[in-house]
Design a protein around this motif. Structure first.
Motif, PDB file in Angstrom:
ATOM      1  N   ARG A  41      15.131  -7.857 -41.945  1.00  0.00           N
ATOM      2  CA  ARG A  41      16.056  -7.250 -42.916  1.00  0.00           C
ATOM      3  C   ARG A  41      15.702  -5.800 -43.229  1.00  0.00           C
ATOM      4  N   ASN A  42      14.489  -5.418 -43.011  1.00  0.00           N
ATOM      5  CA  ASN A  42      14.065  -4.048 -43.271  1.00  0.00           C
ATOM      6  C   ASN A  42      13.592  -3.422 -41.970  1.00  0.00           C
ATOM      7  N   LYS A  43      13.369  -2.101 -41.996  1.00  0.00           N
ATOM      8  CA  LYS A  43      12.694  -1.470 -40.868  1.00  0.00           C
ATOM      9  C   LYS A  43      11.233  -1.907 -40.919  1.00  0.00           C
ATOM     10  N   ILE A  44      10.747  -2.516 -39.866  1.00  0.00           N
ATOM     11  CA  ILE A  44       9.342  -2.917 -39.799  1.00  0.00           C
ATOM     12  C   ILE A  44       8.666  -2.002 -38.788  1.00  0.00           C
ATOM     13  N   MET A  45       7.542  -1.438 -39.169  1.00  0.00           N
ATOM     14  CA  MET A  45       6.858  -0.534 -38.266  1.00  0.00           C
ATOM     15  C   MET A  45       5.668  -1.231 -37.601  1.00  0.00           C
ATOM     16  N   LYS A  51      -6.009   4.467 -25.778  1.00  0.00           N
ATOM     17  CA  LYS A  51      -7.033   5.520 -25.723  1.00  0.00           C
ATOM     18  C   LYS A  51      -6.421   6.926 -25.816  1.00  0.00           C
ATOM     19  N   ASP A  52      -5.311   7.151 -25.104  1.00  0.00           N
ATOM     20  CA  ASP A  52      -4.751   8.505 -25.019  1.00  0.00           C
ATOM     21  C   ASP A  52      -3.412   8.674 -25.734  1.00  0.00           C
ATOM     22  N   TYR A  53      -2.905   7.586 -26.318  1.00  0.00           N
ATOM     23  CA  TYR A  53      -1.590   7.717 -26.959  1.00  0.00           C
ATOM     24  C   TYR A  53      -1.377   6.650 -28.024  1.00  0.00           C
ATOM     25  N   GLN A  54      -0.361   6.897 -28.840  1.00  0.00           N
ATOM     26  CA  GLN A  54       0.029   5.941 -29.887  1.00  0.00           C
ATOM     27  C   GLN A  54       1.557   5.883 -29.947  1.00  0.00           C
ATOM     28  N   ILE A  55       2.083   4.641 -29.837  1.00  0.00           N
ATOM     29  CA  ILE A  55       3.534   4.437 -29.980  1.00  0.00           C
ATOM     30  C   ILE A  55       3.771   3.733 -31.306  1.00  0.00           C
ATOM     31  N   ILE A  56       4.632   4.305 -32.134  1.00  0.00           N
ATOM     32  CA  ILE A  56       4.987   3.660 -33.400  1.00  0.00           C
ATOM     33  C   ILE A  56       6.394   3.093 -33.230  1.00  0.00           C
ATOM     34  N   PHE A  57       6.478   1.760 -33.198  1.00  0.00           N
ATOM     35  CA  PHE A  57       7.764   1.088 -33.030  1.00  0.00           C
ATOM     36  C   PHE A  57       8.423   0.847 -34.378  1.00  0.00           C
ATOM     37  N   ILE A  58       9.716   1.069 -34.437  1.00  0.00           N
ATOM     38  CA  ILE A  58      10.486   0.730 -35.636  1.00  0.00           C
ATOM     39  C   ILE A  58      11.442  -0.390 -35.236  1.00  0.00           C
ATOM     40  N   ASP A  59      11.167  -1.593 -35.746  1.00  0.00           N
ATOM     41  CA  ASP A  59      11.994  -2.759 -35.443  1.00  0.00           C
ATOM     42  C   ASP A  59      13.087  -2.842 -36.494  1.00  0.00           C
ATOM     43  N   THR A  60      14.337  -2.716 -36.071  1.00  0.00           N
ATOM     44  CA  THR A  60      15.454  -2.677 -37.026  1.00  0.00           C
ATOM     45  C   THR A  60      16.129  -4.040 -37.140  1.00  0.00           C
ATOM     46  N   PRO A  61      16.888  -4.245 -38.216  1.00  0.00           N
ATOM     47  CA  PRO A  61      17.675  -5.475 -38.323  1.00  0.00           C
ATOM     48  C   PRO A  61      18.694  -5.558 -37.194  1.00  0.00           C
TER      49      PRO A  61
END
Length: 299
Positions: A41-45, A51-61
């Protein structure tokens, strides 16, 4: 080459496997999973740190036609999350094909996307034949605004590593936004609430409609290291209350037992979970109730 980072929004119709995929990539459960539509129901991060990168996922409704104020909020949350990110991951369910609702989502997304690259993931490929996958792929190839298409299975992990590499290509040189051990931006009470709601949806199946909200009344840590969690399940009708409680409290005990195991895993301690059930008519249209359950009613 320097450190890379970026935000990726996952969007799709209800029940295409968005939360399952994010949980798999993050490496643990951060988003509620259910085969009932509209469970997120909300944006969940969710944060994937390498080691060399970071992906921030935003899971939407899951995007669907709104039926109440909560539905309108969910739709806005989903579409607000597609710009000002490095990429959008648009998901489809291979076992369902491209449905009318998916076509509508594509046409609306095409209008709302400014310059953000869109990658299409055809999920649940473990459930269908190669011919079915090819048919969906051919349809998606007609959309020139979709940059790449990849068949995956979030359930079996098929091609998920390839998808991660593909997304890596859209990250930019930038900071590590979150510490290595941080997997979500959701506060503990919010995850507890979602775990209880997930178990309630799973156990109640089709017996009651979607109008379940969970409020966390209090979380406290005892001196002996046990967490007390007090929570209330809200439903919209008196008849629903009886179904949630069950005969001699049997259903509520099952929901409590399953949820306690999940919350103990989350906290890493013993948990004493106390559940109550209250009727709150039409809470999904109530600004006060939406605020209480962690949604922004002033969208």
């Amino acid at each position: 080459m320097g450190y890379k980072s970026g935000f990726v929004t996952i969007i799709g119709s209800p029940n295409v496997g968005k939360s399952t995929l994010m949980n798999l990539m993050v490496g643990q459960k951060v988003s509620i999973v259910s085969d009932r539509a509209q469970t997120t129901r909300n944006k969940i991060m969710g944060v994937v740190s390498r080691k060399d990168y970071q992906i921030i996922f935003i899971d939407t409704p899951g995007v669907t036609a709104p039926k109440n104020r909560l539905g309108e909020y969910m739709l806005k949350v989903a579409y607000d999350a597609v710009n000002e990110v490095e990429a959008v991951l648009l998901m489809f369910d291979a076992s369902k094909g491209i449905r009318e609702k998916d076509e509508l989502l594509m046409s609306q997304l095409k209008e709302k996307i400014k310059n953000t690259p869109v990658i299409a993931a055809i999920n649940k490929t473990d459930l269908v034949s190669l011919g079915d996958i090819d048919e969906i792929q051919e349809r998606l190839e007609k959309e020139s605004w979709i940059k790449q298409i990849i068949p995956i299975s979030a359930e079996t992990g098929r091609n998920v590593d390839k998808l991660e590499k593909l997304l890596l290509g859209y990250l930019v040189e930038g900071p590590q936004y979150f510490p290595d051990d941080m997997v979500t931006d959701q506060p503990m009470w919010s995850i507890c609430s979602e775990m209880i709601r997930e178990n309630a949806l799973k156990l109640l199946r089709e017996e009651i409609p979607h109008g379940i909200g969970v409020g966390i009344d209090k979380i406290q840590l005892r001196e002996d290291g046990i967490h007390d969690v007090f929570a209330t399940i809200y439903c919209e009708r008196e008849t629903h209350k009886g179904i949630i409680i069950g005969r001699n409290g049997s259903m509520l005990k099952r929901i409590g037992s399953e949820s306690r195991h999940d919350i103990e895993w989350l906290f890493g301690t013993k948990v004493n979970l106390q559940l109550w059930v209250k009727v709150r008519p039409d809470w999904r249209n109530s600004a006060a109730a939406l605020r209480e359950f962690g949604f922004d009613p002033n969208f």
